[in-house]
Write a protein that holds these residues in place. Structure first.
Motif, PDB file in Angstrom:
ATOM      1  N   VAL A 153     -37.363 -33.961  14.520  1.00 51.72           N
ATOM      2  CA  VAL A 153     -38.265 -34.971  15.065  1.00 51.72           C
ATOM      3  C   VAL A 153     -38.382 -36.093  14.040  1.00 51.72           C
ATOM      4  O   VAL A 153     -38.762 -35.858  12.890  1.00 51.72           O
ATOM      5  N   THR A 154     -38.029 -37.299  14.465  1.00 52.18           N
ATOM      6  CA  THR A 154     -38.139 -38.478  13.613  1.00 52.18           C
ATOM      7  C   THR A 154     -39.231 -39.375  14.159  1.00 52.18           C
ATOM      8  O   THR A 154     -39.209 -39.737  15.344  1.00 52.18           O
ATOM      9  N   ALA A 155     -40.186 -39.731  13.322  1.00 53.78           N
ATOM     10  CA  ALA A 155     -41.283 -40.611  13.722  1.00 53.78           C
ATOM     11  C   ALA A 155     -41.023 -42.029  13.235  1.00 53.78           C
ATOM     12  O   ALA A 155     -40.493 -42.238  12.139  1.00 53.78           O
TER      13      ALA A 155
ATOM     14  N   ARG B 243     -39.697 -29.049  19.195  1.00 59.98           N
ATOM     15  CA  ARG B 243     -39.193 -29.199  17.820  1.00 59.98           C
ATOM     16  C   ARG B 243     -38.444 -27.962  17.347  1.00 59.98           C
ATOM     17  O   ARG B 243     -37.545 -28.047  16.504  1.00 59.98           O
ATOM     18  N   SER B 244     -38.797 -26.819  17.907  1.00 57.23           N
ATOM     19  CA  SER B 244     -38.177 -25.567  17.467  1.00 57.23           C
ATOM     20  C   SER B 244     -36.835 -25.312  18.143  1.00 57.23           C
ATOM     21  O   SER B 244     -36.144 -24.355  17.804  1.00 57.23           O
TER      22      SER B 244
ATOM     23  N   ARG C 246     -48.041 -33.910  11.515  1.00 58.78           N
ATOM     24  CA  ARG C 246     -47.996 -32.567  12.112  1.00 58.78           C
ATOM     25  C   ARG C 246     -46.712 -32.312  12.897  1.00 58.78           C
ATOM     26  O   ARG C 246     -46.247 -31.168  12.941  1.00 58.78           O
ATOM     27  N   VAL C 247     -46.157 -33.335  13.517  1.00 56.61           N
ATOM     28  CA  VAL C 247     -45.051 -33.073  14.462  1.00 56.61           C
ATOM     29  C   VAL C 247     -43.673 -33.484  13.960  1.00 56.61           C
ATOM     30  O   VAL C 247     -42.667 -33.050  14.530  1.00 56.61           O
ATOM     31  N   SER C 248     -43.592 -34.328  12.927  1.00 62.26           N
ATOM     32  CA  SER C 248     -42.286 -34.893  12.582  1.00 62.26           C
ATOM     33  C   SER C 248     -41.691 -34.284  11.316  1.00 62.26           C
ATOM     34  O   SER C 248     -42.409 -33.837  10.416  1.00 62.26           O
ATOM     35  N   ASP C 249     -40.370 -34.312  11.268  1.00 67.26           N
ATOM     36  CA  ASP C 249     -39.624 -33.884  10.085  1.00 67.26           C
ATOM     37  C   ASP C 249     -39.290 -35.068   9.184  1.00 67.26           C
ATOM     38  O   ASP C 249     -39.290 -34.941   7.957  1.00 67.26           O
ATOM     39  N   PHE C 250     -38.990 -36.205   9.821  1.00 67.99           N
ATOM     40  CA  PHE C 250     -38.640 -37.416   9.092  1.00 67.99           C
ATOM     41  C   PHE C 250     -39.469 -38.579   9.622  1.00 67.99           C
ATOM     42  O   PHE C 250     -39.882 -38.569  10.787  1.00 67.99           O
TER      43      PHE C 250
END
Length: 261
Positions: free
Chosen positions: A35-37, A197-198, A216-220
């Motif tokens: 997940v990229t924000a 996301r999983s 909380r939700v993003s990896d990048f």
């Protein structure tokens, strides 16, 4: 850590609406199954950038681009690109639900039917699976033939996500998906993003002003801002935790400190 594989590579990308330059020189990789924000102040080109990843901007007005956007190594701005196929593979969920004035079932099945004929039993299964993936099946399994426009705002937004999931996209773009929703509905959408996301088969790019949600939700996270010419540019991109705890640029640090809630 598993090797990061780019689903989308953006290379020195600039974007114009007619003659107005909106984005300048953006380069970043959007990694598969992550997940990229996209964050930044209003007017810095976040939504424009998001929509440029599946060429949705072209539905609004004349556009011009420089540089490249590669989706699994294919430049999506080549003339020969099949836009319908691209937009199925890179689906978008807008800030306000854009459901069709038809039933819950028909909304989810819409994109599947456009692709080509399938037996009803197969479409039934796709609709059920998509609603389950969007955490809506238990709420709507007895309302499949009711108007989708009668649902609550939060349900409508998750139904838009279900409709996107039904065509098996590789990437889902989300433009402020919790905009205008109450805290409980926002939490359900956020929980859904966490669930997606999983999965290894879905890549998500999300624009959000809610920085707490982003953490909380993003990896990048990619931080956009206006340059001295009032054109949007990418200031910093990196692992979300680092962007929020130890950013490299002062503009990132100032934005994060003043906006986190």
């Amino acid at each position: 850590m598993n090797k990061l594989v780019p689903a989308i590579r953006v290379k020195n990308f600039s974007f114009y609406y007619d003659t107005q330059k909106i984005l300048e020189g953006v380069s970043l990789d959007i990694y598969q199954s992550k997940v990229t924000a996209i964050i930044g102040p209003s007017g810095c080109g976040k939504s424009t950038f998001l929509k440029s990843l599946n060429r949705m901007n072209e539905l609004d007005t004349e556009i011009r681009v420089e540089g490249r956007v590669e989706f699994f190594n294919q430049n999506i701005y080549e003339r020969r690109i099949n836009l319908n196929r691209l937009r199925r593979q890179v689906s978008i969920v807008l800030s306000k639900p854009n459901l069709f004035p038809m039933s819950v079932y028909d909304n989810v099945a819409y994109g599947v039917k456009i692709i080509g004929w399938r037996p009803k039993v197969e479409i039934d299964g796709i609709v059920e699976s998509a609603l389950k993936d969007a955490d809506l099946w238990d709420e709507l399994k007895n309302k499949l033939h009711k108007s989708a426009l009668d649902l609550s705002g939060g349900q409508q937004q998750r139904l838009c996500i279900a409709r996107a999931l039904a065509v098996k996209p590789k990437v889902i773009l989300m433009d402020e998906p919790c905009f205008g929703l109450d805290p409980i509905a926002s939490m359900k959408v956020e929980s859904l993003i966490q669930s997606l996301r999983s999965r290894s088969d879905i890549t998500i790019v999300i624009v959000s002003h809610n920085l707490s949600q982003v953490t909380r939700v993003s990896d990048f996270t990619a931080f956009f801002h206006l340059n001295e010419n009032r054109v949007g540019e990418l200031v910093e991109f990196g692992v979300t935790k680092k962007i929020f705890t130890n950013p490299l640029h002062s503009r990132t640090r100032e934005y994060v400190i003043t906006r986190i809630n």
